[in-house]
Write a protein that holds these residues in place. Sequence first.
Motif: not given
Length: 583
Positions: A373, A378, A381, A447-448, A450-452, A454-455
């Motif tokens: 964090w 996050p 951004q 999860l990792v 999907g998050y990256h 999306a970014l």
Amino acid sequence: MTAPAATMAPAPASGLATLRRLILYVLLFALVVITASGLSGLLERLFRTASTLAAGDVAGLALSLAFTLIGGPLALLLWWFVWKRLDDAAERTAAGWGLYLTGIYAISLIIATTSLLNMAAALIGMERNDWSSSLANGLVWGAIWWWHRWMWKHPLKSPRHLDDIRVLIGWVFGLLLGAGAAIAALGALLDVAIRGFMSTATLEPWWFPILRSLIWATGGAVVWWWHWFREGGRRFHTALVDVTIIAVGIFVAGITALAGLGVILFVLLRLAFDRSEPMNDLLEPLAPAIAAAVIGALVWRYHRTVSVHRSNRTRRASLLVTSAVALAAAASGVGVVVNALLAAAVSPLAGGATRTLLLGGISSLVVGAPVWWLAWKPRHQPRTAADIPPGRRLYLVAFFGVSAVVALITLLVIGYRLFEFLLGDVSGGSLLDRIRAPLGLLVAAGLVAGYHFALWRHDRALLAAAAPVHQRVIDQVTLISGYAPGAVDPDALARGIADATGGARVSTWLRADDDGAGLPPSSVLPPGVEEVIRQVATALEGVTARHVLVIAGPGTRLETLPLIAPEGVAVPGHTVPGRVLRP
């Protein structure tokens, strides 16, 4: 009368010269190693006994004499031949000379350092005969190291590149050696303080292992200091030095520090909620974990400060690497927690093992998540394309790719376990018990990923919105040039109009009078090509026709006429420069 000999063109010698250098430097490398082995063997026998040189080992003595008396003169002769050829600039700039010095420098430094430190450590509570071999190797390889360092520092015959590699080898080796030995020494000392003297009771005093580790740590620190400060390693601002700082000083040190913190928290949680083992066994990993966390954090902090004072790219890379290490720890914690929760659901009676597994996952998650964090931020951004730092998109793609591969592998494992359960004996446990470990890893990887992903899509949308819109409306431009030949280059004019219209096809024609007497005279000088291109681009703004006729010249005349092709007539699609238009 004899005919003159035919002149032969010399063949390119670059390949032969490269092959010659390869053979010479490989032979020299082998002869130096052979000679060093022979000399160290003779010195070891000399240190062990002063009366009987053979000491019952005739074969070993004969081998050492052969290596020394045959390999030594050959090595000196070949070195002298190579050294004389270094007067040629091509030999000094060749990669072979630098690679040879790099290889011998690294081997001699590592062997000499480890041998001398092993000898010093052997003098603490050990028999006196154990130091002879280490001292012999240390003296011989130390002399070879100093000799090759002198050649590298020679003002006229030193290699013209790879100087940063020599320094990097020294300070990386010293850093890893010193940090590892410091962790061992501090861990042993803390273990005595935490678990008491009885837990370390052996045939020797408890402080002997600590002193030996301190000797190794001091030696590694001296090697690191020598190459980083004395040899000027910190003054090299090359890409290789920056990558090494990030890889060793931040990545490896960050993993060490986070792993130590995770183990510390795990031990504390077990002391609070899971005392299923004896206290001495629970406290056993605590001291090494504290040492790893302290030394790793110190090394990471120093190199993090060094990276901040270097280039902006290095500073940004250090943050990304720190974020990657912390995210990997947090993601593994999530996977272990899911695994433990599924294990508790499947086997409620197996409380001790499940509780230990759950505490381990919580420790990894609690340690990795805050660091990630702070490093990734996050909540801050990029909001515009200008805010996207260099390397961010590569980081996102790399993490998405790695996590996607992990997810794919876990899916295959889950499928294998599923079919194994359906086709095999069902007495081997429930299906959920078989797939809970890969399922927890799949959740974390998903999860990792999907998050990256999306970014990455968010950054791509920002870049697409900021990119200039190039919508080509005009497909064909027919240019009729009314300038006298030589006044304006029609080919350059056609290329400029094509670029100004976004890649439209341009057909160039030269205008002429009916009688061929030439263009009508003009009292105004024609403008330059750049000025004509600018005028044409301005005149074509807002034109929506696919085919446009442009009449330029003579003088300052410029006229644009949108055209509509009749039905059945295709718009010309080729460029015809230099054609003369005659009715």
